[in-house]
Scaffold this motif. Structure first.
Motif, PDB file in Angstrom:
ATOM      1  N   GLU A  79      -0.802   4.732  11.461  1.00 34.37           N
ATOM      2  CA  GLU A  79       0.050   5.539  10.579  1.00 34.37           C
ATOM      3  C   GLU A  79      -0.103   5.793   9.380  1.00 34.37           C
ATOM      4  O   GLU A  79      -1.084   6.989   8.226  1.00 34.37           O
ATOM      5  N   GLU A  80      -0.467   4.001   8.917  1.00 28.40           N
ATOM      6  CA  GLU A  80      -0.206   4.099   6.927  1.00 28.40           C
ATOM      7  C   GLU A  80      -1.981   4.027   6.766  1.00 28.40           C
ATOM      8  O   GLU A  80      -2.026   4.750   5.527  1.00 28.40           O
ATOM      9  N   SER A 112      -8.821   2.410   3.604  1.00 26.49           N
ATOM     10  CA  SER A 112      -8.702   0.705   4.421  1.00 26.49           C
ATOM     11  C   SER A 112      -9.256  -0.097   5.334  1.00 26.49           C
ATOM     12  O   SER A 112      -9.738   0.261   5.541  1.00 26.49           O
ATOM     13  N   SER A 137      -0.690  -0.642  10.058  1.00 28.54           N
ATOM     14  CA  SER A 137      -0.570   0.743  10.451  1.00 28.54           C
ATOM     15  C   SER A 137      -1.833   1.116  10.546  1.00 28.54           C
ATOM     16  O   SER A 137      -2.012   1.970   9.605  1.00 28.54           O
ATOM     17  N   THR A 156      -3.667  -2.995   5.745  1.00 33.48           N
ATOM     18  CA  THR A 156      -2.354  -2.850   6.353  1.00 33.48           C
ATOM     19  C   THR A 156      -3.638  -3.084   7.971  1.00 33.48           C
ATOM     20  O   THR A 156      -4.069  -2.170   8.178  1.00 33.48           O
ATOM     21  N   ARG A 189      -2.516   7.887   6.062  1.00 32.88           N
ATOM     22  CA  ARG A 189      -1.576   8.229   4.821  1.00 32.88           C
ATOM     23  C   ARG A 189      -2.600   7.890   4.090  1.00 32.88           C
ATOM     24  O   ARG A 189      -3.826   9.273   3.319  1.00 32.88           O
ATOM     25  N   SER A 209       1.319  -1.397   0.235  1.00 35.44           N
ATOM     26  CA  SER A 209       0.202  -0.082   0.016  1.00 35.44           C
ATOM     27  C   SER A 209       0.623   1.518  -0.361  1.00 35.44           C
ATOM     28  O   SER A 209       0.319   2.364  -0.891  1.00 35.44           O
ATOM     29  N   GLU A 210       2.170   0.925   0.329  1.00 40.20           N
ATOM     30  CA  GLU A 210       2.727   2.382   0.156  1.00 40.20           C
ATOM     31  C   GLU A 210       3.030   2.616  -0.992  1.00 40.20           C
ATOM     32  O   GLU A 210       4.084   4.485  -1.002  1.00 40.20           O
TER      33      GLU A 210
END
Length: 452
Positions: free
Chosen positions: A82-83, A94, A80, A78, A86, A56-57
């Motif tokens: 934080e992710e 997400s 995370s 994800t 984002r 996903s980054e």
């Protein structure tokens, strides 16, 4: 309704198997090995949704925008927080990697329904925010770009940070047809007058053909602040503090403001992608009372000339700035060539950005080009042949003051505070004429927004 889905990532086997066992409307039609393959499948019209099980980054706001334009919603997995935050910021839904198949299928269905129902580039109604204290009025409008996952709020156990509320700053776009009618001169001095009046101001050079704000202000800047901001926004990494660090401070005699300088070469226009610029302008609303945007001239919807719907658009920066603006100043040169160009340009503007209500500004008004009583003659000719939009202001030709400001890299209020041109621009934005008052882009309003 059947919803074809493409997937990518090493963890896709569990995702695919779980969705297929449901025997519901969500159907996996292709398992991709890399993101490029997934993009090609989506662009071909094969899918309505894309599930990114890993990687996903690599997702960006521009990618989400372009997939949304071809009717494909994105769901990324994800663990995370934080992710996830984002991804939310760039318009991607997400879910946890452990999400069960039924919940994932429901999210896919909701994402597709949200995308189909809201579209991706909704036009907000125009509103003029001019008041006696500057540009502080006007109706706060909705986002000018789609948030693909807006209706897909994460479940409580995913703990995704809630994004901050939309800013209340106003966006002023300065546009004009081809032929150097004086867009940048007007935009720069509007920013200076509003800063002198006590407003916190951010000036943005979004001209993808001939950015010149830095040169007009005498800034030796090769970093292209707007390109930096767009790059960070595209990655979901642009916050308020970062935006203020990227913007260049400009201190004037009667106030100061910040500038996002334009691209240093015309061939860098690909760095000003529509979705990323929209995020930059929305973030700019949070840190400034007024965001002044110097746009390019061309309004051509160049996607009509290309079969590649995923390709960046040369005029996207101009079109998106005009779509998001609360006030649009249409600047034209007051001469036999400039006036017809402006008339045709306003018709193109109405077609390109339906519903826009520009304020017409006649620049470089002089008797030598129009005849005796130039303002009266221009108004009579405009009433007879113009598009029905009245003339907001006449800016007199003052080459002496303009040349002095350009030579010194200064504002008119610094080098020619008593000039008629400077006074006309101040009246245009209803800003009181300030001679020595000090103000800062870090005004009390901006500081309060940053603390919040």
């Amino acid at each position: 309704m059947s919803i074809p889905v493409v997937t990518v990532g090493q963890a896709q086997e569990d995702v695919v198997g779980g969705l297929e066992r449901l025997h519901g409307p969500v159907t996996v039609v292709r398992r991709c090995t890399e993101l490029a393959e997934l993009l090609a499948a989506c662009q071909s019209g094969l899918a309505r949704a894309a599930v990114v099980a890993e990687g996903s980054e690599d997702l960006t706001a521009s990618l989400a925008d372009r997939l949304g334009a071809v009717g494909v919603a994105i769901i990324a997995l994800t663990d995370s927080p934080e992710e996830a935050a984002r991804l939310h910021g760039i318009g991607v839904t997400s879910a946890l990697t452990t999400v069960d198949s039924a919940a994932l299928a429901e999210r896919i269905s909701d994402a597709v329904a949200q995308l189909t129902g809201s579209g991706l580039t909704g036009r907000r109604p125009a509103s003029n925010g001019l008041t006696a204290s500057g540009l502080t009025g006007g109706k706060q409008r909705e986002h000018g770009f789609a948030e693909t996952g807006a209706a897909l709020r994460p479940e409580a156990d995913e703990a995704v940070p809630v994004p901050s509320a939309a800013g209340t700053g106003k966006i002023v776009a300065v546009w004009g047809p081809a032929g150097s009618p004086g867009r940048t001169l007007v935009a720069v001095n509007i920013a200076g007058e509003l800063a002198a009046a006590g407003q916190s101001v951010l000036l943005v050079d979004a001209d993808s053909y001939g950015a010149s704000v830095a040169a007009v202000l005498g800034l030796l800047d090769e970093a292209a602040g707007l390109a930096q901001a767009c790059r960070l926004a595209d990655q979901g990494l642009l916050d308020r503090e970062t935006l203020l660090r990227v913007a260049v401070p400009v201190a004037a005699t009667a106030g100061s403001f910040r500038v996002l300088t334009g691209i240093t070469r015309a061939d860098r226009w690909t760095e000003l992608r529509s979705a990323a610029l929209a995020l930059v302008l929305e973030r700019a609303r949070e840190v400034a009372d007024v965001v002044v945007v110097d746009t390019g001239f061309c309004l051509e919807a160049d996607e009509e000339l290309s079969f590649d719907t995923m390709a960046p658009r040369r005029n996207a920066a101009t079109l998106r700035s005009l779509e998001m603006a609360d006030t649009v100043f249409a600047v034209g040169a007051a001469d036999p060539v400039g006036v017809p160009r402006l008339v045709r340009g306003l018709a193109e503007l109405e077609t390109a950005v339906p519903g826009v209500a520009p304020e017409v500004v006649m620049n470089k008004v002089r008797a030598a080009a129009v005849g005796r009583s130039p303002e009266r003659q221009l108004r009579e000719a405009w009433d007879r042949y113009g598009p029905g939009t009245g003339i907001k202001a006449f800016l007199p030709s003052d080459p002496g003051a303009s040349d002095a400001a350009l030579l010194s890299g200064s504002l008119l209020l610094e080098v020619a505070p008593d000039s008629r041109l400077r006074a006309a621009i101040a009246r245009l934005v209803c800003a009181p004429v300030q001679q020595k008052r000090r103000s800062s882009v870090f005004s009390s309003t901006a500081k309060a927004k940053l603390r919040g």
